[in-house]
Motif scaffolding. Sequence first.
Motif, PDB file in Angstrom:
ATOM      1  N   GLN A   1     -11.190 -13.318   7.625  1.00  0.00           N
ATOM      2  CA  GLN A   1      -9.925 -13.843   7.119  1.00  0.00           C
ATOM      3  C   GLN A   1      -9.658 -15.251   7.649  1.00  0.00           C
TER       4      GLN A   1
ATOM      5  N   ASN B   1     -13.404  -8.348  10.263  1.00  0.00           N
ATOM      6  CA  ASN B   1     -12.519  -8.658   9.148  1.00  0.00           C
ATOM      7  C   ASN B   1     -11.532  -9.751   9.524  1.00  0.00           C
TER       8      ASN B   1
ATOM      9  N   ILE C   1      -7.888  -5.106   4.825  1.00  0.00           N
ATOM     10  CA  ILE C   1      -8.650  -4.246   3.917  1.00  0.00           C
ATOM     11  C   ILE C   1      -7.689  -3.741   2.840  1.00  0.00           C
TER      12      ILE C   1
ATOM     13  N   GLN D   1     -15.150  -6.800   0.593  1.00  0.00           N
ATOM     14  CA  GLN D   1     -14.766  -6.078   1.813  1.00  0.00           C
ATOM     15  C   GLN D   1     -15.701  -4.901   2.069  1.00  0.00           C
TER      16      GLN D   1
ATOM     17  N   GLY E   1     -12.450   1.540   6.265  1.00  0.00           N
ATOM     18  CA  GLY E   1     -11.265   0.734   6.013  1.00  0.00           C
ATOM     19  C   GLY E   1      -9.961   1.297   6.522  1.00  0.00           C
TER      20      GLY E   1
END
Length: 340
Positions: A324, A320, A111, A147, A280
Motif C-alpha cells: 500500500q 500488504n 484486503i 491481493q 485475508g
Amino acid sequence: MGGDHAPGQIVAGAIRASEELDAEILLVGDRQQIQDALQHHAHTPNLEIVEADGAIAMHEGVTELRRKPQASINVAMDLVKQNRADAVVSAGHSGAAMASATLRLGRIRGIDRPAIGAVFPTLLAGKSVIILDVGANVDCRPKYLEQFALMGTIYSQYVMGVEEPKVGLLNIGEESSKGNDLALRTYEILEANKQIPFIGNAEGRDVLSGRFDVIVCDGFVGNVLLKFAEAVGEILLQIIREELPQGWRGQVGSAILKPNLKKLKQRVDHAEHGGALLFGVEGVCIISHGSSQAPSIFNAIRLAKEAIDNQVIERIRANNAANQEITSVSDATANSQSGS
C-alpha cells in the motif's frame, strides 16, 4: 459440529493431531455429542470441550449467523478473536465459516475480499501449487486478484518453502492479449507490481504441470477447477483399484506396489491436504471438505499449525502494508508528474 461425519470423525482427527502434532485442541459444539464421541477413544490428551448452542446446517443461509450468535462456528471464531485459540478448523458450511471469519475476526487492513487458497499436487514430485480463489468470491475485480497474488506468494515462500515463487494468472491462452476484460486488466496490474513474481498466463493444462507455484483466478472458475481436480483424483484411485488383478495375483501385485500406491494416494487424494486456508482475515481459518473424515481433519489441523508456526497472517499484514505504501508513493508521483 460441521461435516457429513461430525462429530465422530472430527473428534478422531483431533485426537490424532493432539498426539502427533503436540497441539492443544478445543472441540467446539454440543458437549454431550462430543463426550459420546470421545468415549470411543481410550486416550484423549490436550482436548477441551467448549460449549456452543447449535450449528449452521448445510442447507441454511449465512444469514443464520446473526440469528444464532452462539452457533459453533461463531463460538470458534470468538475464541481466536479473544486469543484463546490460534486457529479455526471447520468441515461445516464453508460460506458460514467464511462469513463468520470476516464478521468476527475482520479483514486484514488493505484486503478487500478474503480468498480461499487450495494446494494442488503437480507432475513434479514434491512440488505443489496453490490456487486462489477457489470459492470465496464468484465475481472479482483486478485489484482483488492482485491481493490474492500477494498473499499466495507469501504462503508459497514461507509455508511451502519456495524461495522464488512463480505466479500465474489462469487464462484461456498464454498471450497477454487473451482472455476477458478481467483477465486483460489483471494481467497489466500483476505485471506492473514489482512485489509479485508474475511470469504470465497459466492455461488449464499448466495448472498441474509444476511450472507455477501460485495461480490466481476468480472464485467461480477456481471452485469449478477444485471440484474437477478432486473428482479426477478419486477416479484415478478407483480405476487403479478396479484394474488390479483379482485373486492371489492381485494380492501379490498389491503387496509389491503398496509403497508406490501409498505415495500416489498422498499426491492425488484431496483428504491428504486437509483443507484450504482462508486468506485475508485476521486469523488462521482452515475450511475443510464437508466429507472430511479423521485423516483429513488431522491434515487440516497440521495445515493450521504450519500457518501459525510460519506467521502467515503477520507476514501478509506486513507485506500488504508495504504494498500500500509503494502504491501511495507511485500514485503521488504520477499525480505530481501529470500536474507539472
